[in-house]
Design an enzyme around this catalytic site. Structure first.
Site, PDB file in Angstrom:
ATOM      1  N   LYS A 124      -2.749   4.825   5.779  1.00 52.08           N
ATOM      2  CA  LYS A 124      -2.112   4.819   7.093  1.00 52.08           C
ATOM      3  C   LYS A 124      -3.135   5.175   8.182  1.00 52.08           C
ATOM      4  O   LYS A 124      -4.088   4.448   8.352  1.00 52.08           O
ATOM      5  CB  LYS A 124      -0.915   5.767   7.086  1.00 52.08           C
ATOM      6  N   ARG A 175     -16.179   6.362 -12.853  1.00 58.33           N
ATOM      7  CA  ARG A 175     -14.862   7.001 -12.804  1.00 58.33           C
ATOM      8  C   ARG A 175     -14.978   8.481 -12.472  1.00 58.33           C
ATOM      9  O   ARG A 175     -14.028   9.111 -12.025  1.00 58.33           O
ATOM     10  CB  ARG A 175     -14.092   6.797 -14.117  1.00 58.33           C
ATOM     11  N   TYR A 193       8.808  10.809   1.909  1.00 59.21           N
ATOM     12  CA  TYR A 193       8.445   9.411   1.704  1.00 59.21           C
ATOM     13  C   TYR A 193       9.175   8.851   0.485  1.00 59.21           C
ATOM     14  O   TYR A 193       9.197   9.456  -0.583  1.00 59.21           O
ATOM     15  CB  TYR A 193       6.927   9.317   1.521  1.00 59.21           C
ATOM     16  N   ASP A 226       2.838  16.923   2.730  1.00 61.22           N
ATOM     17  CA  ASP A 226       2.445  15.540   2.984  1.00 61.22           C
ATOM     18  C   ASP A 226       2.294  15.422   4.495  1.00 61.22           C
ATOM     19  O   ASP A 226       3.266  15.472   5.243  1.00 61.22           O
ATOM     20  CB  ASP A 226       3.521  14.579   2.454  1.00 61.22           C
TER      21      ASP A 226
HETATM   22  C1  LIG Z   1       2.684   5.526   2.569  1.00 61.81           C
HETATM   23  C2  LIG Z   1       3.000   6.958   2.343  1.00 61.81           C
HETATM   24  C3  LIG Z   1       2.780   7.566   1.094  1.00 61.81           C
HETATM   25  C4  LIG Z   1       2.293   6.788  -0.113  1.00 61.81           C
HETATM   26  O1  LIG Z   1       0.976   6.376   0.042  1.00 61.81           O
HETATM   27  P1  LIG Z   1       0.370   5.004  -0.551  1.00 61.81           P
HETATM   28  O2  LIG Z   1      -1.023   5.035  -0.023  1.00 61.81           O
HETATM   29  O3  LIG Z   1       1.197   3.873  -0.036  1.00 61.81           O
HETATM   30  O4  LIG Z   1       0.432   5.121  -2.037  1.00 61.81           O
HETATM   31  C5  LIG Z   1       3.056   8.917   0.969  1.00 61.81           C
HETATM   32  N1  LIG Z   1       3.545   9.640   2.006  1.00 61.81           N
HETATM   33  C6  LIG Z   1       3.784   9.083   3.208  1.00 61.81           C
HETATM   34  C7  LIG Z   1       4.331   9.927   4.303  1.00 61.81           C
HETATM   35  C8  LIG Z   1       3.514   7.734   3.424  1.00 61.81           C
HETATM   36  O5  LIG Z   1       3.770   7.186   4.627  1.00 61.81           O
END
Ligand SMILES: *Cc1c(COP(=O)(O)O)cnc(C)c1O
Length: 370
Positions: free
Chosen positions: A195, A48, A99, A170
């Site tokens: 992504k 961890r 998001y 983000d």
């Molecule tokens: C998918 C996404 C998230 C969240 O991420 P996860 O890996 O699904 O927890 C946050 N910000 C954006 C812009 C996203 O497309």
């Protein structure tokens, strides 16, 4: 770890950063280390707290972003770590089309009374600054989801700092290949590694990048305490994906640019939202702060929500489902989610992949015309 000169081109960094030490017989790639226990010594003790696979991935992503990366079990775990670190009783100014998961989470925390949150259109710098007094954390997302709004990161970061705020971006849609928020003055960069970075729609993972070791250490402590750790196998796959990130982005972006132009001329399309089109309100800012407009294209189908949904039902090659950033082109109507209230009913968000352009276009064109 090998020295990782950050003056190399990002295409080169993606391939070369985070490789194991060269030694006779040593593996040339960092393998997934599937062990929760480590013999005591410098570095690792318990799974961890640390794992060599994380280090390799974090080195590569950190050099690409120009900071220190910390990997998490998902993008949302990364968000939770940042919010946990910032502590309760803070005021947050957040992108109104951030998001969906992050927006919901911020709303939940606000309902519980642990934070105060105000949502703004962060592509409107004036309106954002007018709401920024007394704010502790600015939660930006650029390009944003699903309207692909562009925030002027440099201007907002500078103004946020004058007000004593921490500025987070983000940057999931942009990836470090197209945008490096730390160099624009941001304090933290957040990624859903699920992504583009991993890029094959086969894992869920996240990351936060801090400008320095001190910031990264606090994030690592938070991760260790709250347990939002990525699995070694996922991290291995994320690093394997990251190696081809620049070439995937290049191809996907070429496809996206051409599709955006063709869609803009299509009689069944009301409007295209793509920061690479001069008609997009964020075009100039995107050109200033990004090396390219990316591969996410949203467009409004002429007609109502049902007309747009029908297009999703008619595509055969393009995949009708949520999520983005993989090798395959995906499409979906965001307004079908209850949480997407501000999103036009007829908006389709498309994550353009690596297929041959003509095949994509014939599928999309047929689905629009049928
Ligand atoms: C998918 C996404 C998230 C969240 O991420 P996860 O890996 O699904 O927890 C946050 N910000 C954006 C812009 C996203 O497309």
């Amino acid at each position: 770890m090998k020295e990782d000169p950050s003056d190399l081109h990002p295409d080169t960094i993606a391939v070369s950063a985070g490789r194991p030490e060269t030694a006779p017989g040593a593996p040339g790639n960092q393998p997934p280390v599937l062990s929760s226990i480590f013999h005591r010594g410098p570095g690792y003790e318990y799974g961890r707290a640390g794992n060599p696979t994380w280090d390799a991935f974090e080195t590569a992503l950190g050099v690409l972003e120009g900071g220190r990366a910390v990997a998490f079990s998902s993008g949302m775990a990364a968000s939770a770590a940042v919010l946990g670190l910032m502590g309760p009783n803070i005021r947050i100014l957040a992108a109104e089309d951030a998001y969906y998961g992050n927006r919901s989470y911020l709303k939940r925390l606000a309902e519980q009374g642990t934070i105060e949150v105000t949502f703004v259109d962060i592509s409107d710098t004036g309106a954002t600054l007018a709401a920024a007094d007394g704010v502790d954390l600015m939660w930006l997302e650029s390009p944003s989801n699903p309207s692909l709004r562009i925030a002027d990161i440099e201007a907002l970061a500078a103004a946020g700092h004058e007000r004593g705020a921490t500025v987070l971006v983000d940057s999931t849609f942009a990836t470090p290949v197209l945008q490096q928020p730390l160099s624009l003055g941001a304090d933290l960069v957040l990624h859903s590694v699920s992504k583009y970075i991993s890029g094959h729609s086969d894992i869920v993972m996240g990351a936060v990048i801090a400008p320095d070791e001190l910031g990264a250490e606090r994030l690592r402590e938070q991760r260790e305490m709250t347990g939002g750790i990525p699995g070694p196998m996922e991290t291995f796959l994320a690093l394997r994906g990251l190696r081809t990130l620049p070439v995937r982005i290049e191809r996907a972006q070429q496809n996206a640019m051409e599709l955006a132009h063709r869609l803009a001329d299509h009689p069944r399309v009301e409007k295209v939202l793509y920061p690479g089109l001069e008609s997009h309100p964020g075009y100039e800012v995107a050109r200033k702060q990004m090396t390219g407009p990316g591969a996410m294209v949203s467009f409004l189908v002429a007609g109502d929500g049902a007309a747009a949904e029908a297009v999703c039902d008619r595509v055969r090659l393009i995949v009708h489902l949520t999520s983005l950033g993989g090798v395959e082109t995906t499409i979906e109507r965001r307004a079908r989610y209850a949480g997407e209230k501000g999103t036009p009913e007829n908006l389709l968000r498309m994550s353009v992949g690596l297929e041959k352009l003509d095949d994509l276009w014939s599928d999309l064109n047929r689905a629009l015309n049928e």
